[in-house]
Write an enzyme that holds these catalytic residues in place. Structure first.
Site, PDB file in Angstrom:
ATOM      1  N   HIS A 246      -1.070 -10.586  19.859  1.00 12.40           N
ATOM      2  CA  HIS A 246      -0.238  -9.835  18.919  1.00 12.40           C
ATOM      3  C   HIS A 246       0.742 -10.812  18.282  1.00 12.40           C
ATOM      4  O   HIS A 246       1.602 -11.354  18.956  1.00 12.40           O
ATOM      5  CB  HIS A 246       0.522  -8.726  19.664  1.00 12.40           C
ATOM      6  CG  HIS A 246       1.218  -7.747  18.764  1.00 12.40           C
ATOM      7  ND1 HIS A 246       2.257  -8.102  17.931  1.00 12.40           N
ATOM      8  CD2 HIS A 246       1.022  -6.420  18.560  1.00 12.40           C
ATOM      9  CE1 HIS A 246       2.671  -7.041  17.267  1.00 12.40           C
ATOM     10  NE2 HIS A 246       1.934  -6.008  17.629  1.00 12.40           N
TER      11      HIS A 246
ATOM     12  N   HIS B  95       9.202  -7.379  25.752  1.00 15.70           N
ATOM     13  CA  HIS B  95       9.973  -8.383  25.029  1.00 15.70           C
ATOM     14  C   HIS B  95      11.442  -8.332  25.426  1.00 15.70           C
ATOM     15  O   HIS B  95      12.006  -7.268  25.642  1.00 15.70           O
ATOM     16  CB  HIS B  95       9.853  -8.105  23.520  1.00 15.70           C
ATOM     17  CG  HIS B  95      10.316  -9.221  22.647  1.00 15.70           C
ATOM     18  ND1 HIS B  95      10.669  -9.047  21.332  1.00 15.70           N
ATOM     19  CD2 HIS B  95      10.481 -10.544  22.897  1.00 15.70           C
ATOM     20  CE1 HIS B  95      11.020 -10.204  20.800  1.00 15.70           C
ATOM     21  NE2 HIS B  95      10.918 -11.125  21.731  1.00 15.70           N
TER      22      HIS B  95
ATOM     23  N   GLU C 281      17.793  -5.491  17.540  1.00 14.08           N
ATOM     24  CA  GLU C 281      16.877  -4.633  16.795  1.00 14.08           C
ATOM     25  C   GLU C 281      17.371  -3.189  16.727  1.00 14.08           C
ATOM     26  O   GLU C 281      17.719  -2.599  17.746  1.00 14.08           O
ATOM     27  CB  GLU C 281      15.493  -4.641  17.452  1.00 14.08           C
ATOM     28  CG  GLU C 281      14.869  -6.028  17.581  1.00 14.08           C
ATOM     29  CD  GLU C 281      13.561  -6.000  18.356  1.00 14.08           C
ATOM     30  OE1 GLU C 281      13.170  -4.904  18.815  1.00 14.08           O
ATOM     31  OE2 GLU C 281      12.935  -7.063  18.513  1.00 14.08           O
TER      32      GLU C 281
ATOM     33  N   TYR D  59       4.464   5.858  16.287  1.00 16.76           N
ATOM     34  CA  TYR D  59       4.593   4.432  16.578  1.00 16.76           C
ATOM     35  C   TYR D  59       3.668   4.062  17.729  1.00 16.76           C
ATOM     36  O   TYR D  59       3.614   4.759  18.742  1.00 16.76           O
ATOM     37  CB  TYR D  59       6.047   4.111  16.920  1.00 16.76           C
ATOM     38  CG  TYR D  59       6.328   2.655  17.163  1.00 16.76           C
ATOM     39  CD1 TYR D  59       5.919   1.677  16.258  1.00 16.76           C
ATOM     40  CD2 TYR D  59       7.020   2.246  18.306  1.00 16.76           C
ATOM     41  CE1 TYR D  59       6.186   0.337  16.484  1.00 16.76           C
ATOM     42  CE2 TYR D  59       7.297   0.911  18.534  1.00 16.76           C
ATOM     43  CZ  TYR D  59       6.873  -0.038  17.622  1.00 16.76           C
ATOM     44  OH  TYR D  59       7.139  -1.372  17.853  1.00 16.76           O
TER      45      TYR D  59
ATOM     46  N   HIS E 152      12.498  -4.329  26.310  1.00 12.77           N
ATOM     47  CA  HIS E 152      11.870  -3.182  25.654  1.00 12.77           C
ATOM     48  C   HIS E 152      10.383  -3.467  25.524  1.00 12.77           C
ATOM     49  O   HIS E 152       9.916  -4.571  25.803  1.00 12.77           O
ATOM     50  CB  HIS E 152      12.509  -2.904  24.289  1.00 12.77           C
ATOM     51  CG  HIS E 152      12.533  -4.088  23.372  1.00 12.77           C
ATOM     52  ND1 HIS E 152      13.474  -5.101  23.480  1.00 12.77           N
ATOM     53  CD2 HIS E 152      11.734  -4.439  22.328  1.00 12.77           C
ATOM     54  CE1 HIS E 152      13.254  -6.014  22.546  1.00 12.77           C
ATOM     55  NE2 HIS E 152      12.194  -5.644  21.837  1.00 12.77           N
TER      56      HIS E 152
END
EC number: 1.13.11.5
Length: 416
Positions: A275, A318, A324, A333, A354
Site C-alpha cells: 500500500h 500507522h 491527521e 471508508y 491508528h
C-alpha cells in the site's frame, strides 16, 4: 461558464470595455470604475508564487464603513490538556427547522497555529449578508447539498464531490440551492494552497492544473443596506454599508477563488504489491519553511481500483509524525466498516496509533485478492502541528466515547 487553469493569469469583464487594455491603474477608469489591487502575497515574493489581482469596482473597498464587534464566537477555546488518544465524531448536524445561514452554522472543531477546521450547516441563503476572512483562505469540502458561492470575482457552484477555495480577504456570500447544505471547512493561514510537486510521477497526474475553474466576472449594483462580517485576528467584526461589496465589474490576475471536481483527480496507486504512502493522494498543499513538511496537505482517498497482489490492501497500521483530521464525503471508508459515515470526523495526532478496525482487518486479511473497486470518497487535512480540539467538540454528544473499542477484537496469534 468558468476560466480554466490553476494559477493562470486570468482576466474577465462583465461589461465590455471595463478592463483597461494596456495598464493596471489609468488616470480615469472606463465606465466610471475604480481600480483596486488585491495582494495575496508580499510584493517581493518570487514571481512563480507572487499572487495579486486588479479589480475594477463600482466603489472602492475603503467605502465599506467602520467595523464593530460581532456577537458570535467563531473561534472556540481549546481543551487544556489533550490526551494522545484517537478521537472520532459522528456527524454533528441533523436537519433544523430554524433558519440558519453559513456564518450562523459554523462549528469550530479543531485548530493548530496556522490551520483551523470547522463544519458548516446552512438552510438559508445570505441575501444581503457577506463574509470575508482576513486570517486565511477557506477550503470548502461539501458532503451534502448544493451551494453557490457569490464572490467579488464571480460565482462558483459547489456540491458534494467538489471543492472550492476562497482566498484570504475575498468577500463572498453563500446561496443555498438545495433544501440544506452541509460540509467541512478548513482555514489555512499559512502559505496559500498550491499543487504538490510530482517528482518521479512526472509531468502529469494527481490534480491536473487544467481542471481547476475560476469564475467569470459578475457584479451586484444594489443601493440597499448590506452587512459585511469579517474574521480578523480570530474575532468577528461587522459593518453596514449602502452598497454590495460584490461590485467588481472586471478583474485580471492570479489571486482569485477557484473550484475543482474531485472526480477528475488522476489517482496513482500500486499495480504490484503493498500500500503506497497516502502522500500520493495529495490534491493541494500549503508549504512550510521545512522542505517536504507541509503546513497543510489536503489529501483524498477517491474511488479507485485495488489490485495489489499478496497484500493487505486497506491503509496499514500507522503511527505518524504528521497530524491527521479525516472526514468522509460519501461511501464506506475501506479501513472502517462501522462508525465512520459522511459528515463524521476522526483525529489522529502525532504518534497516535491508528489503522483498520478489527472487522475490516479480518475481511481484508482473508479475502480473495481479485481486483476490487472502492466507491467512496474520504479526505484528510494533514498538518505538521498538533490538532488542538475545541472544548465544544470534545464535549459534544456526537463524540464517540467508545471509538477505541473498534480495535479491541485483535488477539495474539504469534507462534514460534
Amino acid at each position: 461558464m468558468y476560466l480554466q487553469g490553476f494559477g493562470n493569469y486570468h482576466h474577465s469583464e462583465a461589461v465590455k470595455g471595463a478592463l483597461p487594455p494596456n495598464q493596471n491603474s489609468p488616470q480615469h477608469c472606463s465606465l466610471g470604475l475604480y481600480a483596486e489591487q488585491l495582494s495575496g502575497t508580499a510584493f517581493t515574493r518570487p514571481r512563480h508564487n507572487n499572487l495579486r489581482s486588479w479589480l475594477y469596482r463600482i466603489l472602492p473597498t475603503v467605502t465599506q464603513g467602520t467595523y464593530y464587534p460581532y456577537e458570535f464566537n467563531i473561534m472556540q477555546p481549546f481543551v487544556d490538556e489533550l490526551s494522545p488518544n484517537a478521537m472520532r465524531w459522528s456527524p454533528l448536524y441533523n436537519s433544523s427547522q430554524i433558519k440558519c445561514d453559513f456564518v450562523e452554522g459554523l462549528f469550530h472543531i479543531a485548530g493548530s497555529p496556522l490551520v483551523n477546521t470547522y463544519t458548516y450547516y446552512c438552510n438559508h441563503s445570505m441575501s444581503d449578508k457577506y463574509f470575508a476572512n482576513n486570517d486565511g483562505e477557506l477550503l470548502f469540502v461539501p458532503y451534502a447539498g448544493e451551494i453557490h458561492l457569490h464572490t467579488e470575482f464571480g460565482k462558483l457552484m459547489l456540491s458534494s464531490g467538489s471543492i472550492a477555495v476562497i482566498p484570504r480577504g475575498v468577500k463572498f456570500k453563500v446561496e443555498v440551492i438545495s433544501k440544506e447544505a452541509k460540509g467541512y471547512l478548513c482555514e489555512n493561514s499559512g502559505n496559500p494552497l498550491t499543487l504538490p510537486q510530482l517528482g518521479p510521477i512526472g509531468a502529469n497526474g494527481l490534480a491536473n492544473p487544467r481542471h481547476f475553474q475560476y469564475p467569470v466576472a459578475a457584479f451586484e449594483n444594489s443601493g440597499s443596506e448590506h452587512t459585511i462580517i469579517c474574521k480578523n485576528q480570530k474575532k468577528l467584526w461587522f459593518t453596514v454599508c449602502n452598497h454590495s461589496p460584490l461590485n467588481v465589474v472586471a478583474w485580471h490576475g492570479n489571486y482569485a477563488p477557484y473550484c475543482y471536481d474531485l472526480s477528475l483527480f488522476n489517482t496513482i496507486n500500486t499495480v504490484s504489491f503493498d500500500h503506497p504512502d497516502p502522500s500520493i493522494f495529495t490534491v493541494l498543499t500549503s508549504e512550510s519553511e521545512i522542505p517536504g513538511v507541509s503546513n497543510l496537505d489536503f489529501v483524498i482517498f477517491p474511488p479507485r481500483w485495488m489490485v495489489a497482489e499478496h497484500t493487505f490492501r486497506p491503509p496499514y497500521f500507522h503511527r505518524n509524525y504528521m497530524n491527521e483530521l479525516m472526514g468522509l464525503v460519501y461511501g464506506e471508508y475501506d479501513a472502517k466498516k462501522e462508525g465512520f459515515i459522511p459528515g463524521g470526523i476522526s483525529i489522529h495526532n502525532c504518534m497516535t496509533p491508528h489503522g483498520p478496525d478489527y472487522e475490516s482487518y479480518e475481511i481484508a486479511a482473508s479475502q480473495d485478492l481479485k481486483p476490487n473497486y472502492i466507491n467512496s470518497l474520504a479526505f484528510m487535512f494533514e498538518t505538521k502541528d498538533y490538532w488542538q480540539v475545541t472544548e465544544q467538540a470534545y464535549r459534544h454528544p456526537s463524540r464517540q466515547m467508545d471509538y477505541l473499542n473498534c480495535w479491541q477484537g485483535f488477539k495474539i496469534e504469534f507462534s514460534q
